[in-house]
Design a protein around this motif. Sequence first.
Motif, mmCIF file in Angstrom:
data_model
loop_
_atom_site.group_PDB
_atom_site.id
_atom_site.type_symbol
_atom_site.label_atom_id
_atom_site.label_comp_id
_atom_site.label_asym_id
_atom_site.label_seq_id
_atom_site.Cartn_x
_atom_site.Cartn_y
_atom_site.Cartn_z
ATOM 1 N N SER A 190 0.826 -1.210 0.000
ATOM 2 C CA SER A 190 0.000 0.000 0.000
ATOM 3 C C SER A 190 0.855 1.253 0.000
ATOM 4 C CB SER A 190 -0.940 0.013 1.220
ATOM 5 O OG SER A 190 -1.800 -1.102 1.210
ATOM 6 N N PHE A 191 0.342 2.294 -0.635
ATOM 7 C CA PHE A 191 1.027 3.588 -0.621
ATOM 8 C C PHE A 191 -0.024 4.690 -0.562
ATOM 9 C CE2 PHE A 191 3.119 7.319 -2.315
ATOM 10 C CZ PHE A 191 4.340 7.284 -1.664
ATOM 11 N N LYS A 192 0.173 5.642 0.337
ATOM 12 C CA LYS A 192 -0.766 6.746 0.539
ATOM 13 C C LYS A 192 -0.091 8.059 0.188
ATOM 14 C CE LYS A 192 -3.869 8.745 4.009
ATOM 15 N NZ LYS A 192 -4.368 8.611 5.409
ATOM 16 N N ALA A 193 -0.729 8.843 -0.670
ATOM 17 C CA ALA A 193 -0.179 10.134 -1.103
ATOM 18 C C ALA A 193 -1.124 11.253 -0.679
ATOM 19 C CB ALA A 193 0.026 10.162 -2.614
ATOM 20 N N PRO A 194 -0.602 12.293 -0.040
ATOM 21 C CA PRO A 194 -1.459 13.422 0.351
ATOM 22 C C PRO A 194 -1.782 14.311 -0.849
ATOM 23 C CG PRO A 194 0.809 13.868 0.959
ATOM 24 C CD PRO A 194 0.787 12.465 0.403
ATOM 25 N N ILE A 195 -2.912 14.991 -0.790
ATOM 26 C CA ILE A 195 -3.313 15.966 -1.801
ATOM 27 C C ILE A 195 -3.081 17.355 -1.208
ATOM 28 C CG2 ILE A 195 -5.131 16.724 -3.363
ATOM 29 C CD1 ILE A 195 -4.337 13.839 -3.751
ATOM 30 N N GLU A 196 -2.231 18.144 -1.851
ATOM 31 C CA GLU A 196 -1.853 19.437 -1.296
ATOM 32 C C GLU A 196 -2.857 20.546 -1.613
ATOM 33 O OE1 GLU A 196 0.502 19.936 0.716
ATOM 34 O OE2 GLU A 196 1.495 17.989 0.594
ATOM 35 N N PHE A 197 -3.536 20.465 -2.768
ATOM 36 C CA PHE A 197 -4.431 21.538 -3.221
ATOM 37 C C PHE A 197 -3.694 22.878 -3.193
ATOM 38 C CE2 PHE A 197 -7.437 18.367 -1.463
ATOM 39 C CZ PHE A 197 -8.076 18.047 -2.646
ATOM 40 N N SER A 198 -2.585 22.918 -3.938
ATOM 41 C CA SER A 198 -1.711 24.082 -3.935
ATOM 42 C C SER A 198 -2.290 25.256 -4.706
ATOM 43 C CB SER A 198 -0.356 23.706 -4.552
ATOM 44 O OG SER A 198 -0.510 23.270 -5.889
ATOM 45 N N GLY A 199 -3.286 25.015 -5.565
ATOM 46 C CA GLY A 199 -3.847 26.077 -6.369
ATOM 47 C C GLY A 199 -3.212 26.202 -7.736
ATOM 48 N N ARG A 200 -2.109 25.485 -7.978
ATOM 49 C CA ARG A 200 -1.435 25.544 -9.266
ATOM 50 C C ARG A 200 -2.097 24.633 -10.298
ATOM 51 N NH1 ARG A 200 3.262 27.897 -9.911
ATOM 52 N NH2 ARG A 200 3.811 26.481 -11.611
ATOM 53 N N MET A 201 -2.929 23.703 -9.835
ATOM 54 C CA MET A 201 -3.633 22.805 -10.738
ATOM 55 C C MET A 201 -5.110 22.778 -10.376
ATOM 56 S SD MET A 201 -1.136 19.494 -11.173
ATOM 57 C CE MET A 201 -1.046 19.125 -9.423
ATOM 58 N N LEU A 202 -5.925 22.311 -11.324
ATOM 59 C CA LEU A 202 -7.316 22.061 -11.024
ATOM 60 C C LEU A 202 -7.424 20.902 -10.044
ATOM 61 C CD1 LEU A 202 -8.812 22.304 -14.630
ATOM 62 C CD2 LEU A 202 -8.908 24.048 -12.832
ATOM 63 N N PRO A 203 -8.475 20.858 -9.213
ATOM 64 C CA PRO A 203 -8.613 19.764 -8.241
ATOM 65 C C PRO A 203 -8.528 18.379 -8.874
ATOM 66 C CG PRO A 203 -10.168 21.496 -7.730
ATOM 67 C CD PRO A 203 -9.515 21.881 -9.035
ATOM 68 N N ILE A 204 -9.157 18.206 -10.051
ATOM 69 C CA ILE A 204 -9.128 16.890 -10.697
ATOM 70 C C ILE A 204 -7.711 16.520 -11.110
ATOM 71 C CG2 ILE A 204 -9.584 17.817 -13.004
ATOM 72 C CD1 ILE A 204 -10.834 14.477 -11.503
ATOM 73 N N GLN A 205 -6.901 17.539 -11.468
ATOM 74 C CA GLN A 205 -5.506 17.279 -11.821
ATOM 75 C C GLN A 205 -4.692 16.907 -10.595
ATOM 76 O OE1 GLN A 205 -4.773 21.049 -13.779
ATOM 77 N NE2 GLN A 205 -4.833 20.096 -15.798
ATOM 78 N N GLU A 206 -4.998 17.532 -9.464
ATOM 79 C CA GLU A 206 -4.324 17.172 -8.214
ATOM 80 C C GLU A 206 -4.573 15.705 -7.883
ATOM 81 O OE1 GLU A 206 -2.442 18.942 -6.200
ATOM 82 O OE2 GLU A 206 -2.874 21.074 -6.468
#
Length: 294
Positions: free
Chosen positions: A136-152
């Motif tokens: 298993s691998f878990k990656a956080p979503i930063e929501f940095s604003g540089r990409m659309l949410p779907i791209q994040e």
Amino acid sequence: MEEKEKKIMVSDVKVGVPDIVMDMAKVAVEKADVGILEKLVEMRRQLKDEWAKERFFEALSAFQAELKPVKKTKAVKNKDGTIRYHYATFDDIVSAIQPLLEKYGLSYHFKTSFDAKSVTVDCIVTHREGHSETTSFKAPIEFSGRMLPIQEWGSALTYSKRYSLSLALGLATEEDTDMVVEEHPVEKLPEKPPEQTFIRQEQKPKIIKPVIEIEKDEEQRLSPEASSAYAEQIIKHLATYKNIFQLRNGWKKHYEEWKAKLQPEDFAEVVRFKDDLKVKLTEDAEYGDKDDDR
């Protein structure tokens, strides 16, 4: 004697139910003993699982021995058009491993789950005899604003699939040699002259000796247990970097220290995580640039 019996039973599972189990089953049927029959069924299941697990790790070992490091074909360029570095995409990895997976009877698939700020990917590797292992691998979503949410979400999902698959199969990629690129030189401020501290003669042994001991300890490689724990802390620290420049500067700053302290296999794991994080941060930046262009 015990080892001989085990070899006979395990080899028999390959072609069918062991003769010993069949003989015992005939006796149980004659005596109408349901309890013995249930135990025999469980024994057969355990023997089959044991044999399948052995075949799985034999196939995985052969796969890893034959597979060469995955080549990095994706180029990341600087603003002036020069190549900063290369990395292996998910498609590169799949193309490299698929023929050997088929050769050794291995396959993989993913299961994903999401919460508010992260994506978790389970990579399940299965052998044709039925045994499977999950990573298993878990990656956080930063929501940095540089990409659309779907791209994040898409970037985190691709990153998690690539890294979980690499961990599950023990993959390695060819190391790039241009990790450190001086794009944003930092102006150095004039160094402040060191403050003068007057120490009485009788105080010197008490103050200087602990410093010497600390420096000596830092030069020694950590034990395997301590090295593994330290590597986990480093990976968590690297995961906090939000852009490629933070990663580059942090890696350059701590590289020598981490390499000296960690066991070779733990340092290699940290390097693999750094490489994959570098790819993710680069992809994030590229997505952001495309959004800015629009």
